[in-house]
Design a protein around this motif. Structure first.
Motif, PDB file in Angstrom:
ATOM      1  N   ARG A  75      31.569  43.245  61.664  1.00  0.00           N
ATOM      2  CA  ARG A  75      32.363  42.034  62.124  1.00  0.00           C
ATOM      3  C   ARG A  75      31.621  41.363  63.406  1.00  0.00           C
ATOM      4  O   ARG A  75      31.510  40.166  63.705  1.00  0.00           O
ATOM      5  CB  ARG A  75      33.784  42.001  62.427  1.00  0.00           C
ATOM      6  N   HIS A  78      28.132  40.160  62.579  1.00  0.00           N
ATOM      7  CA  HIS A  78      28.249  38.631  61.814  1.00  0.00           C
ATOM      8  C   HIS A  78      28.651  37.645  62.617  1.00  0.00           C
ATOM      9  O   HIS A  78      28.008  36.435  62.408  1.00  0.00           O
ATOM     10  CB  HIS A  78      29.405  39.115  60.694  1.00  0.00           C
ATOM     11  N   HIS A 107      36.115  32.902  65.551  1.00  0.00           N
ATOM     12  CA  HIS A 107      36.513  32.730  63.956  1.00  0.00           C
ATOM     13  C   HIS A 107      37.060  33.831  63.250  1.00  0.00           C
ATOM     14  O   HIS A 107      37.906  33.913  62.289  1.00  0.00           O
ATOM     15  CB  HIS A 107      35.613  32.021  63.192  1.00  0.00           C
ATOM     16  N   ASP A 108      36.822  35.189  63.843  1.00  0.00           N
ATOM     17  CA  ASP A 108      36.835  36.227  62.737  1.00  0.00           C
ATOM     18  C   ASP A 108      37.748  37.218  63.743  1.00  0.00           C
ATOM     19  O   ASP A 108      38.110  38.484  63.132  1.00  0.00           O
ATOM     20  CB  ASP A 108      35.713  37.146  62.373  1.00  0.00           C
ATOM     21  N   ASP A 193      29.382  30.058  59.193  1.00  0.00           N
ATOM     22  CA  ASP A 193      29.673  31.175  58.656  1.00  0.00           C
ATOM     23  C   ASP A 193      29.543  31.488  57.194  1.00  0.00           C
ATOM     24  O   ASP A 193      28.959  32.751  57.031  1.00  0.00           O
ATOM     25  CB  ASP A 193      31.507  30.931  58.709  1.00  0.00           C
TER      26      ASP A 193
HETATM   27 MG    MG Z   1      33.346  34.999  59.148  1.00  0.00          MG
END
Ligand code: MG
Length: 379
Positions: A75, A78, A107-108, A193
């Motif tokens: 994550r 990414h 965002h994550d 994304d």
């Molecule tokens: Mg994402």
């Protein structure tokens, strides 16, 4: 010294008229004095990087669970790829790079362990108790769960960053949902994304051997990019050629996005940030031709990678593991840390357990499962 005031003046001069300016931010829920040499969005960016939730992204799954190998995306990597792609596009469109980067980095933050299967598990477990959604949970983290300041809970981010994180425009409890579209910066973080995961999942899928390059020949985007790479002179080594093709694909998507977005900005007469937000239509978007080209790739990844039997087996195992932990904590909250248990006296115990589980990294969740269910393991 380059002061905040000077940076704000620079933004007014250099950014496009439809970019969000830090000097025009609608501020924070808990008022704070401005910083002498950082704009409000730069400050948000720093707050996100220093948060606990951000550090945990390092051990959370993107597609491959952390123990499957050190070379796959997590994550965290990414997130860094999304931020980097978004920033490149923001610079080309003269949008606010600090705002874009902050939204991309956050965002994550709301993802629990084990990627989307973890999210599915938490959503099922929270049925009838408010559900679970990683976007909303990210807001919960930055608004409530991070504990770093004496005067307020959370990170107290600017409204622009928080709105950008709420990409699906779900209403936040206790807050009116403005009937507006996202800022261009938030729209951009979203599309970045998609560009990032399409290509790094392709790359990781090939590295893992779950998908093979020959299968990709029937995907028009791939075969076209491959043809171009071969024409321009490529390496005889297959692994370098593969990177060349993926790089070509990312460059293609990014360039197309910049050009199409610019066309839309002109066609829709976007002159101020509010112009973009009052539209239903997305302004930062691919052309319909590009969307058509992308569809077979998306379908391929969905069928051959995200639903590969090895990925599904791990996903199902992860869901059973989270369900078992959830049930064990709820049944006997004394197994939880003191501070978490105390929250249960005032809040819905389901939500407290859900927050606790969502905060876990893959490896912490697996370790905790062993501690609770393997009799030979120390507790
Ligand atoms: Mg994402």
């Amino acid at each position: 010294m380059f002061t905040r005031k000077e940076m704000e003046a620079q933004e007014r001069k250099c950014l496009s008229p439809y970019a969000v300016r830090s000097s025009e931010s609608r501020g924070r829920v808990h008022p704070e004095p401005e910083h002498p040499y950082r704009t409000c969005f730069q400050r948000d960016h720093d707050r996100i990087i220093h948060s606990t939730a951000f550090r945990r992204l390092e051990y959370k799954t993107q597609v491959f669970v952390i123990h499957e190998g050190d070379y796959y995306r997590t994550r965290l990597t990414h997130t860094l790829e999304v931020a980097q792609i978004a920033e490149t596009i923001a610079r080309a469109l003269r949008l606010n790079t600090d705002l874009v980067r902050s939204i991309a980095l956050a965002h994550d933050l709301g993802h629990g362990p084990f990627g989307h299967s973890g999210e599915d598990a938490l959503r099922d477990l929270m049925e009838g108790h408010g559900g679970f959604n990683h976007n909303l949970h990210a807001l919960r983290i930055v608004d409530l769960l991070e504990e770093r300041y004496p005067g307020f809970p959370g990170l107290n981010l600017t409204k622009e960053v928080r709105e950008g994180m709420n990409k699906h425009r779900v209403s936040i409890p206790g807050e009116a949902l403005l009937p507006t579209n996202l800022s261009l910066e938030a729209q951009l973080a979203n599309v970045a994304d998609e560009i990032a995961y399409d290509h790094h999942d392709l790359d990781d899928g090939l590295t893992s051997g779950l998908i093979r390059e020959e299968e990709l020949q029937r995907i028009p985007m791939w075969s076209q990019a491959r043809k171009e790479v071969l024409k321009r002179g490529s390496s005889p080594r297959a692994e370098i050629r593969r990177v060349q093709i993926i790089r070509r694909l990312i460059d293609w998507r990014v360039t197309e996005l910049i050009q199409e977005s610019e066309r839309r900005i002109r066609r829709l007469k976007i002159r101020r940030p509010a112009d973009a937000q009052s539209l239903r239509e997305r302004v930062i978007a691919f052309s319909p031709e590009m969307e058509r080209l992308r569809a077979p790739l998306k379908r391929f990844l969905n069928e051959r990678l995200y639903h590969h039997h090895r990925v599904v087996r791990m996903a199902d195992k992860a869901q059973r593991l989270l369900a078992a932990l959830f049930e064990a904590y709820l049944r006997k909250p004394e197994q939880l840390p003191e501070s978490t248990r105390r929250r249960m006296e005032k809040e819905d115990p389901y939500r407290v357990v859900c927050d606790y589980l969502a905060g876990m990294t893959d490896r912490y969740a697996m370790e905790e499962y062993r501690k609770l269910f393997d009799p030979s393991e120390r507790v």
